[in-house]
Write a protein that holds these residues in place. Structure first.
Motif, PDB file in Angstrom:
ATOM      1  N   ALA A  11     -77.897  25.109  59.722  1.00 44.51           N
ATOM      2  CA  ALA A  11     -79.122  25.587  59.065  1.00 44.51           C
ATOM      3  C   ALA A  11     -78.766  26.452  57.861  1.00 44.51           C
ATOM      4  CB  ALA A  11     -79.974  26.367  60.058  1.00 44.51           C
ATOM      5  N   ASN A  12     -77.750  27.293  58.007  1.00 41.79           N
ATOM      6  CA  ASN A  12     -77.300  28.127  56.887  1.00 41.79           C
ATOM      7  C   ASN A  12     -76.755  27.267  55.750  1.00 41.79           C
ATOM      8  OD1 ASN A  12     -77.937  30.438  58.372  1.00 41.79           O
ATOM      9  ND2 ASN A  12     -75.852  30.701  59.138  1.00 41.79           N
ATOM     10  N   VAL A  13     -76.050  26.210  56.112  1.00 42.31           N
ATOM     11  CA  VAL A  13     -75.494  25.307  55.094  1.00 42.31           C
ATOM     12  C   VAL A  13     -76.605  24.667  54.281  1.00 42.31           C
ATOM     13  CG1 VAL A  13     -74.292  23.107  54.764  1.00 42.31           C
ATOM     14  CG2 VAL A  13     -73.332  24.821  56.310  1.00 42.31           C
ATOM     15  N   THR A  14     -77.656  24.219  54.947  1.00 40.58           N
ATOM     16  CA  THR A  14     -78.741  23.541  54.229  1.00 40.58           C
ATOM     17  C   THR A  14     -79.443  24.477  53.252  1.00 40.58           C
ATOM     18  OG1 THR A  14     -80.332  24.023  56.003  1.00 40.58           O
ATOM     19  CG2 THR A  14     -79.151  21.921  56.115  1.00 40.58           C
ATOM     20  N   LYS A  15     -79.420  25.779  53.546  1.00 44.65           N
ATOM     21  CA  LYS A  15     -80.038  26.753  52.628  1.00 44.65           C
ATOM     22  C   LYS A  15     -79.102  27.116  51.482  1.00 44.65           C
ATOM     23  CE  LYS A  15     -81.012  29.528  56.093  1.00 44.65           C
ATOM     24  NZ  LYS A  15     -81.487  30.674  56.904  1.00 44.65           N
ATOM     25  N   ALA A  16     -77.812  26.860  51.662  1.00 48.57           N
ATOM     26  CA  ALA A  16     -76.801  27.179  50.646  1.00 48.57           C
ATOM     27  C   ALA A  16     -76.909  28.629  50.197  1.00 48.57           C
ATOM     28  CB  ALA A  16     -76.926  26.230  49.444  1.00 48.57           C
ATOM     29  N   ASP A  17     -77.174  29.487  51.149  1.00 48.70           N
ATOM     30  CA  ASP A  17     -77.385  30.911  50.847  1.00 48.70           C
ATOM     31  C   ASP A  17     -76.147  31.713  51.252  1.00 48.70           C
ATOM     32  OD1 ASP A  17     -78.526  33.293  50.146  1.00 48.70           O
ATOM     33  OD2 ASP A  17     -79.729  33.480  51.983  1.00 48.70           O
ATOM     34  N   TYR A  18     -75.477  32.294  50.271  1.00 46.98           N
ATOM     35  CA  TYR A  18     -74.277  33.091  50.530  1.00 46.98           C
ATOM     36  C   TYR A  18     -74.182  34.158  49.441  1.00 46.98           C
ATOM     37  CZ  TYR A  18     -72.093  30.855  46.553  1.00 46.98           C
ATOM     38  OH  TYR A  18     -71.818  30.442  45.277  1.00 46.98           O
ATOM     39  N   ASP A  19     -73.233  35.072  49.568  1.00 45.75           N
ATOM     40  CA  ASP A  19     -73.066  36.101  48.546  1.00 45.75           C
ATOM     41  C   ASP A  19     -71.632  36.606  48.540  1.00 45.75           C
ATOM     42  OD1 ASP A  19     -72.727  38.369  50.460  1.00 45.75           O
ATOM     43  OD2 ASP A  19     -74.849  37.969  50.920  1.00 45.75           O
ATOM     44  N   PHE A  20     -71.348  37.494  47.607  1.00 50.82           N
ATOM     45  CA  PHE A  20     -70.033  38.121  47.490  1.00 50.82           C
ATOM     46  C   PHE A  20     -70.137  39.626  47.735  1.00 50.82           C
ATOM     47  CE2 PHE A  20     -69.810  34.501  44.409  1.00 50.82           C
ATOM     48  CZ  PHE A  20     -68.869  33.740  45.098  1.00 50.82           C
ATOM     49  N   GLU A  21     -71.094  40.035  48.548  1.00 49.10           N
ATOM     50  CA  GLU A  21     -71.380  41.456  48.708  1.00 49.10           C
ATOM     51  C   GLU A  21     -70.419  42.170  49.649  1.00 49.10           C
ATOM     52  OE1 GLU A  21     -75.444  41.827  49.840  1.00 49.10           O
ATOM     53  OE2 GLU A  21     -76.224  40.923  47.990  1.00 49.10           O
ATOM     54  N   ASP A  22     -69.718  41.445  50.494  1.00 53.71           N
ATOM     55  CA  ASP A  22     -68.792  42.098  51.416  1.00 53.71           C
ATOM     56  C   ASP A  22     -67.670  42.789  50.638  1.00 53.71           C
ATOM     57  OD1 ASP A  22     -67.980  42.061  54.517  1.00 53.71           O
ATOM     58  OD2 ASP A  22     -66.164  41.885  53.307  1.00 53.71           O
ATOM     59  N   GLU A  23     -67.160  43.866  51.205  1.00 52.35           N
ATOM     60  CA  GLU A  23     -66.104  44.631  50.536  1.00 52.35           C
ATOM     61  C   GLU A  23     -64.846  43.798  50.296  1.00 52.35           C
ATOM     62  OE1 GLU A  23     -64.235  46.637  54.614  1.00 52.35           O
ATOM     63  OE2 GLU A  23     -65.298  47.891  53.168  1.00 52.35           O
ATOM     64  N   SER A  24     -64.678  42.707  51.029  1.00 50.19           N
ATOM     65  CA  SER A  24     -63.517  41.836  50.839  1.00 50.19           C
ATOM     66  C   SER A  24     -63.455  41.290  49.416  1.00 50.19           C
ATOM     67  CB  SER A  24     -63.563  40.668  51.830  1.00 50.19           C
ATOM     68  OG  SER A  24     -63.519  41.119  53.157  1.00 50.19           O
ATOM     69  N   PHE A  25     -64.603  41.188  48.766  1.00 50.73           N
ATOM     70  CA  PHE A  25     -64.648  40.617  47.424  1.00 50.73           C
ATOM     71  C   PHE A  25     -64.550  41.670  46.316  1.00 50.73           C
ATOM     72  CE2 PHE A  25     -66.402  36.993  49.741  1.00 50.73           C
ATOM     73  CZ  PHE A  25     -65.716  35.941  49.132  1.00 50.73           C
ATOM     74  N   GLU A  26     -64.447  42.934  46.686  1.00 48.39           N
ATOM     75  CA  GLU A  26     -64.393  43.979  45.665  1.00 48.39           C
ATOM     76  C   GLU A  26     -63.169  43.838  44.774  1.00 48.39           C
ATOM     77  OE1 GLU A  26     -64.636  47.722  47.643  1.00 48.39           O
ATOM     78  OE2 GLU A  26     -66.759  47.471  48.222  1.00 48.39           O
ATOM     79  N   GLN A  27     -62.052  43.359  45.329  1.00 50.98           N
ATOM     80  CA  GLN A  27     -60.829  43.222  44.552  1.00 50.98           C
ATOM     81  C   GLN A  27     -60.606  41.805  44.028  1.00 50.98           C
ATOM     82  OE1 GLN A  27     -58.619  43.785  48.691  1.00 50.98           O
ATOM     83  NE2 GLN A  27     -57.122  43.507  47.079  1.00 50.98           N
ATOM     84  N   ILE A  28     -61.604  40.937  44.226  1.00 54.63           N
ATOM     85  CA  ILE A  28     -61.500  39.552  43.765  1.00 54.63           C
ATOM     86  C   ILE A  28     -62.090  39.439  42.367  1.00 54.63           C
ATOM     87  CG2 ILE A  28     -62.125  37.162  44.236  1.00 54.63           C
ATOM     88  CD1 ILE A  28     -60.173  38.423  46.261  1.00 54.63           C
ATOM     89  N   SER A  29     -61.426  38.693  41.504  1.00 51.96           N
ATOM     90  CA  SER A  29     -61.838  38.593  40.096  1.00 51.96           C
ATOM     91  C   SER A  29     -63.145  37.833  39.926  1.00 51.96           C
ATOM     92  CB  SER A  29     -60.744  37.889  39.286  1.00 51.96           C
ATOM     93  OG  SER A  29     -60.664  36.521  39.640  1.00 51.96           O
ATOM     94  N   ASP A  30     -63.797  38.074  38.806  1.00 57.44           N
ATOM     95  CA  ASP A  30     -65.031  37.352  38.479  1.00 57.44           C
ATOM     96  C   ASP A  30     -64.745  35.867  38.286  1.00 57.44           C
ATOM     97  OD1 ASP A  30     -66.502  39.675  38.594  1.00 57.44           O
ATOM     98  OD2 ASP A  30     -66.398  40.055  36.425  1.00 57.44           O
ATOM     99  N   GLU A  31     -63.546  35.537  37.777  1.00 56.23           N
ATOM    100  CA  GLU A  31     -63.197  34.129  37.569  1.00 56.23           C
ATOM    101  C   GLU A  31     -63.138  33.378  38.903  1.00 56.23           C
ATOM    102  OE1 GLU A  31     -61.563  36.624  36.224  1.00 56.23           O
ATOM    103  OE2 GLU A  31     -61.559  36.327  34.044  1.00 56.23           O
ATOM    104  N   ALA A  32     -62.573  34.028  39.934  1.00 58.19           N
ATOM    105  CA  ALA A  32     -62.494  33.397  41.250  1.00 58.19           C
ATOM    106  C   ALA A  32     -63.889  33.208  41.838  1.00 58.19           C
ATOM    107  CB  ALA A  32     -61.639  34.244  42.185  1.00 58.19           C
TER     108      ALA A  32
END
Length: 269
Positions: A177-198
C-alpha cells in the motif's frame, strides 16, 4: 529438479535469457545440461565475495557516500546492458547484488529467474517480486517496462545510503500500500550527511509514473554517478543498515523453512 512441466519451462527461459546476457556486471552462465527427464544442471560463474550488503556492514569496511556511488554505478551498468538487450530483471533487491571478491569493489547482478524478454509494443504485466522493492505498477498489476527495474534501483540506493526501507510497513499488504502511494522522504537524521546530488538521484527514480523515472543510461549520466565528481568521504553510520540486513536474513530463513515444509520435509526443532 524439474519434474514439473512449469519448473522446466522456467529454467529453460532463465537459460535462454542468461545466454544473451554476456556482460561483466552480470552473473555468467557457462553451460547447461539437460538429462531429458527430471534434472537440468547449470554451470555458473563462481562469485566468492558474498552479498554486497553483507560486505558493507562488516566492521572492516568503511562505508562512504563515494563507495555507495561506485556500487550504484556498477548496478546501473548491469541494468543498462540488460535493457539494451530488451530484458527486464524484475527482481532487483540487495540479495541479488554480489561482490566478485571478498576484498574488491566489483559487483555482479544475479538471479534471472523472474527476468523476462520485453517487447515495448506488447503489454506485459507481472504479479511477483519482493514487496519492499517492487514498483507501483507491479502491485497494481499494470503495464511494466524498463522503468519497473529502475524503481527497484532507487529503493536499493535509498537503503544503502540510510539503512532505512522507504516503503516498509508492518505487513506485506501495508508495504505494498505504501509503494502504491510512492510516499517517502529524506527527513530521517540518516540523510543529514547525504549530499543533495544523491537525494536527487533517488528522487528521479522513486516516481510513481514509470515513464517519468530515469533510465539506466540517464543514471550513468547523473551528476552523482559521474566518475570525475568529487564525493564526500565521511564515514556513514551503518547501525540501521546492519539492522536491515539482520531482518532480511531472518526473512530469508523463514521463507526457506516454509519452502521445505511445502516440499514435505520433516523438520525437528
Amino acid at each position: 529438479m524439474t519434474s514439473r512441466a512449469d519448473d522446466r519451462k522456467d529454467v529453460e527461459r532463465e537459460v535462454e535469457i542468461m545466454r544473451i546476457l554476456q556482460h561483466p556486471r552480470l552473473l555468467q552462465l557457462y553451460d547447461a545440461y539437460d538429462d531429458g527427464k527430471k534434472q537440468m544442471c547449470l554451470v555458473l560463474e563462481l562469485i566468492e565475495g558474498g552479498e554486497l550488503f553483507e560486505r558493507v556492514i562488516d566492521d572492516d569496511f568503511v562505508l562512504t557516500e563515494k563507495a555507495c556511488s561506485i556500487f550504484m554505478r556498477q548496478i546501473c551498468e548491469g541494468v543498462e546492458y540488460m535493457h539494451s538487450q530488451n530484458i527486464l530483471h524484475l527482481d532487483m533487491k540487495p540479495e541479488n547484488v554480489l561482490c566478485v571478491t571478498k576484498t574488491g569493489n566489483r559487483i555482479k547482478l544475479i538471479d534471472f529467474g523472474f527476468a523476462r524478454k520485453y517487447e515495448p509494443n506488447k503489454k506485459m504485466q507481472v504479479l511477483f517480486g519482493t514487496p519492499e522493492f517492487v514498483a507501483p505498477e507491479v502491485v497494481n498489476f499494470e503495464r511494466i517496462s524498463y522503468g519497473t527495474d529502475m524503481w527497484s534501483v532507487g529503493v536499493i540506493c535509498y537503503v544503502l545510503l540510510s539503512g532505512l526501507s522507504p516503503f516498509m510497513g508492518d505487513s506485506d499488504l501495508e508495504t505494498m500500500a505504501n509503494v502504491t502511494k510512492a510516499d517517502y522522504d529524506f527527513e530521517d537524521e540518516s540523510f543529514e550527511q547525504i549530499s543533495d546530488e544523491a537525494k536527487d538521484f533517488i528522487s528521479k527514480l522513486l516516481l510513481k509514473e514509470r515513464k517519468d523515472r530515469m533510465t539506466a543510461s540517464d543514471c550513468l549520466k547523473h551528476q552523482w554517478l559521474r566518475k570525475d565528481k568529487k564525493k564526500d568521504e565521511t564515514h556513514l553510520d551503518k547501525t540501521r543498515l546492519k539492522r536491515f540486513v539482520i531482518r532480511r536474513r531472518w526473512h530469508k530463513a523463514v521463507n526457506a523453512f516454509l519452502a521445505l515444509k511445502r516440499m514435505g520435509a520433516v523438520i525437528s526443532l
